[in-house]
Write a protein that holds these residues in place. Structure first.
Motif, PDB file in Angstrom:
ATOM      1  N   ALA A   9       0.823  -1.151   0.025  1.00 39.76           N
ATOM      2  CA  ALA A   9       0.146   0.134  -0.116  1.00 39.76           C
ATOM      3  C   ALA A   9       0.810   1.149   0.047  1.00 39.76           C
ATOM      4  CB  ALA A   9      -0.906  -0.080   0.987  1.00 39.76           C
ATOM      5  N   PRO A  39      -2.346   2.644   4.627  1.00 41.30           N
ATOM      6  CA  PRO A  39      -3.883   3.065   5.374  1.00 41.30           C
ATOM      7  C   PRO A  39      -3.999   3.229   6.621  1.00 41.30           C
ATOM      8  CG  PRO A  39      -3.476   0.713   4.062  1.00 41.30           C
ATOM      9  CD  PRO A  39      -1.888   1.493   4.057  1.00 41.30           C
ATOM     10  N   THR A  42      -9.075   2.407   5.693  1.00 37.72           N
ATOM     11  CA  THR A  42      -9.367   1.444   5.009  1.00 37.72           C
ATOM     12  C   THR A  42      -8.234   0.501   4.511  1.00 37.72           C
ATOM     13  OG1 THR A  42      -8.983   2.502   2.896  1.00 37.72           O
ATOM     14  CG2 THR A  42     -11.316   3.147   3.930  1.00 37.72           C
ATOM     15  N   LYS A  44      -7.041   0.475   1.598  1.00 38.89           N
ATOM     16  CA  LYS A  44      -6.421   1.185   0.306  1.00 38.89           C
ATOM     17  C   LYS A  44      -5.513   1.993   0.641  1.00 38.89           C
ATOM     18  CE  LYS A  44     -10.894   0.801  -1.683  1.00 38.89           C
ATOM     19  NZ  LYS A  44     -10.834  -0.134  -2.933  1.00 38.89           N
TER      20      LYS A  44
END
Length: 68
Positions: A9, A39, A42, A44
């Motif tokens: 991420a 993140p 979330t 994401k």
């Protein structure tokens, strides 16, 4: 979330931040604190758009409106 997922991420967020920074430079803008991050809420990737003066933000908003 597992550590490798955080790493992926962070890479994704960093790449997105670089892409945006490059596009902004082409348009004559700079967000000095633009960076990718892991993140927090979330799963994401995140991009922090960075600290910019109100003047720069308004100029960017006007530029976007003219082209939208």
């Amino acid at each position: 979330m597992h550590r490798p997922m955080y790493a992926a991420a962070l890479v994704e967020g960093s790449e997105a931040a670089r892409d945006l920074a490059e596009a902004l430079r082409l348009a004559g803008f700079s967000l000095p604190s633009l960076y990718g991050d892991i993140p927090t809420i979330t799963d994401k990737a995140l991009v922090h758009l960075g600290g910019a003066s109100a003047e720069v933000v308004r100029e960017l908003a006007a530029w976007i409106r003219e082209r939208a």
